[in-house]
Design a protein around this motif. Structure first.
Motif, PDB file in Angstrom:
ATOM      1  N   LEU A 157       1.021   6.844  -6.818  1.00 50.93           N
ATOM      2  CA  LEU A 157      -0.107   7.741  -7.078  1.00 50.93           C
ATOM      3  C   LEU A 157       0.234   9.188  -6.714  1.00 50.93           C
ATOM      4  O   LEU A 157      -0.203  10.121  -7.396  1.00 50.93           O
ATOM      5  N   LEU A 176     -12.428   4.117 -12.792  1.00 53.79           N
ATOM      6  CA  LEU A 176     -12.879   3.576 -11.505  1.00 53.79           C
ATOM      7  C   LEU A 176     -14.141   2.723 -11.624  1.00 53.79           C
ATOM      8  O   LEU A 176     -14.631   2.202 -10.621  1.00 53.79           O
ATOM      9  N   LYS A 228       1.976   1.794  -3.530  1.00 54.40           N
ATOM     10  CA  LYS A 228       0.844   2.290  -4.319  1.00 54.40           C
ATOM     11  C   LYS A 228       0.625   3.779  -4.079  1.00 54.40           C
ATOM     12  O   LYS A 228       0.455   4.558  -5.039  1.00 54.40           O
ATOM     13  N   LYS A 275       0.818  -1.209   0.000  1.00 55.64           N
ATOM     14  CA  LYS A 275       0.000   0.000   0.000  1.00 55.64           C
ATOM     15  C   LYS A 275       0.854   1.263   0.000  1.00 55.64           C
ATOM     16  O   LYS A 275       0.496   2.271  -0.619  1.00 55.64           O
ATOM     17  N   GLU A 318     -17.107   3.703 -12.122  1.00 53.66           N
ATOM     18  CA  GLU A 318     -18.248   4.320 -11.445  1.00 53.66           C
ATOM     19  C   GLU A 318     -19.464   4.300 -12.369  1.00 53.66           C
ATOM     20  O   GLU A 318     -19.339   4.453 -13.585  1.00 53.66           O
ATOM     21  N   ILE A 361      -9.324  12.079 -10.113  1.00 57.95           N
ATOM     22  CA  ILE A 361      -9.525  10.635  -9.993  1.00 57.95           C
ATOM     23  C   ILE A 361      -8.453  10.027  -9.096  1.00 57.95           C
ATOM     24  O   ILE A 361      -8.742   9.187  -8.232  1.00 57.95           O
ATOM     25  N   VAL A 362      -7.217  10.468  -9.270  1.00 52.24           N
ATOM     26  CA  VAL A 362      -6.110   9.972  -8.426  1.00 52.24           C
ATOM     27  C   VAL A 362      -6.357  10.331  -6.970  1.00 52.24           C
ATOM     28  O   VAL A 362      -6.155   9.508  -6.066  1.00 52.24           O
ATOM     29  N   GLY A 378     -14.032   8.788 -14.268  1.00 53.27           N
ATOM     30  CA  GLY A 378     -14.472   7.937 -13.161  1.00 53.27           C
ATOM     31  C   GLY A 378     -15.162   6.683 -13.675  1.00 53.27           C
ATOM     32  O   GLY A 378     -14.992   5.585 -13.127  1.00 53.27           O
ATOM     33  N   SER A 393       0.110  12.210  -9.265  1.00 53.64           N
ATOM     34  CA  SER A 393      -0.705  13.400  -8.986  1.00 53.64           C
ATOM     35  C   SER A 393       0.124  14.675  -9.098  1.00 53.64           C
ATOM     36  O   SER A 393      -0.363  15.702  -9.579  1.00 53.64           O
ATOM     37  N   GLN A 439      -6.869   7.652  -0.073  1.00 48.16           N
ATOM     38  CA  GLN A 439      -7.733   7.913   1.074  1.00 48.16           C
ATOM     39  C   GLN A 439      -6.919   7.919   2.372  1.00 48.16           C
ATOM     40  O   GLN A 439      -5.881   7.273   2.459  1.00 48.16           O
ATOM     41  N   LYS A 487      -9.202  10.721  -5.559  1.00 48.42           N
ATOM     42  CA  LYS A 487     -10.290   9.880  -5.057  1.00 48.42           C
ATOM     43  C   LYS A 487      -9.770   8.519  -4.595  1.00 48.42           C
ATOM     44  O   LYS A 487     -10.293   7.929  -3.658  1.00 48.42           O
ATOM     45  N   VAL A 488      -8.736   8.020  -5.291  1.00 45.57           N
ATOM     46  CA  VAL A 488      -8.174   6.709  -4.964  1.00 45.57           C
ATOM     47  C   VAL A 488      -7.388   6.773  -3.662  1.00 45.57           C
ATOM     48  O   VAL A 488      -7.416   5.839  -2.851  1.00 45.57           O
TER      49      VAL A 488
END
Length: 306
Positions: free
Chosen positions: A88, A134, A84, A81, A136, A179-180, A130, A92, A185, A182-183
């Motif tokens: 990201l 993703l 990752k 993680k 969506e 979008i990045v 998205g 970004s 968190q 949003k991934v």
């Protein structure tokens, strides 16, 4: 009963904090045009360098607890993680740097209409990304709205393909950037911006040393760079974060359209840029697509207000 006015005032504070950032960002073309004599990359270099200084000063003085929480959160993650998030974060930083450069270039070397149009298309393009990236869900109504927006873009392209391509490029950088975000968190957004700025600074550093002009000493230039870094970067981000404390993110999603509206107003009334009937029809078509795309959300907001 006396609590009702107090509650209303509290909501008004958050609403005002939500509106102001998009109005500020909509007028950003003014300071950029004032330093049009400098190359876009020169403006970008010093905007990033000054923003790093300002953002990390704010973090060091006011946000040390949030920074410690972020470090604790990262330490608790698995190696997979962490890798990752690192990838990201790097992506970004590249995207926001690309967005800033293309926007600055468009304002000073293409047209203000192209820059404003980019942020009108951006939320719709973000929704499309998205859906594609993703997975969506998009309703039939939203798909219809995206098709209308696509027709609008095609109409504008028949008038000036160059302007439309720049607008789509600006919007694409920012849409994928959202979008990045949003991934990713669990991290404080302001602290995350500080890390992004450092990475952006490292990305442009080789170009700065290889291709930059002599160090600017013009007070007018530096006044505008600090204005852009503080008033057009840090202040709006603070207000945006504050607004989210008392407003749903969906409501702020509607307010983002204030940005291009103000930007178009600045272009036509302050800088006297022309618009023909062909362009006006295309912009109105895009506005219709935005209303259709957000119809359900608008109904919900009106219902909540009642």
């Amino acid at each position: 009963m006396p609590s009702f006015p107090k509650l209303a005032n509290s909501k008004n504070k958050y609403f005002l904090a939500g509106i102001v950032p998009y109005i500020i960002w909509g007028t950003m073309s003014i300071p950029l045009r004032n330093i049009k004599g400098y190359m876009p990359q020169e403006i970008l270099y010093y905007r990033i360098f000054v923003s790093i200084l300002m953002v990390w000063s704010v973090i060091a003085i006011f946000r040390r607890t949030a920074l410690r929480n972020d470090l604790t959160f990262l330490a608790s993650l698995s190696r997979e993680k962490k890798v990752k998030i690192a990838i990201l974060t790097l992506l970004s930083a590249f995207l926001i740097t690309g967005n800033w450069f293309t926007y600055i270039y468009a304002v000073n070397s293409v047209s203000l209409k192209a820059a404003a149009f980019a942020y009108m298309v951006c939320p719709l393009l973000t929704a499309l990304c998205g859906f594609l990236i993703l997975k969506e869900r998009l309703t039939k109504t939203k798909i219809a709205a995206l098709l209308i927006a696509f027709v609008s873009i095609l109409l504008l392209a028949t008038g000036s393909l160059y302007e439309v391509l720049w607008a789509v490029l600006i919007a694409s950088f920012y849409a994928v950037y959202v979008i990045v975000l949003k991934v990713i968190q669990g991290l404080d957004k302001f602290n995350f911006l500080g890390v992004q700025l450092i990475l952006s600074g490292l990305m442009i550093l080789p170009l700065y040393f290889l291709k930059s002009n002599s160090f600017p000493t013009d007070t007018f230039f530096w006044t505008h760079i600090f204005l852009i870094a503080i008033f057009f970067t840090i202040v709006p981000l603070f207000l945006n974060s504050y607004a989210l404390l008392g407003m749903p993110s969906s409501a702020l999603g509607i307010l983002i359209y204030l940005n291009p509206i103000v930007a178009f107003a600045v272009a036509f009334f302050y800088f006297d840029e022309e618009i023909d009937i062909h362009q006006l029809f295309a912009y109105l078509l895009l506005l219709i697509s935005i209303v259709i795309f957000n119809a359900q959300l608008l109904k919900k907001l009106v219902y909540q207000k009642q």
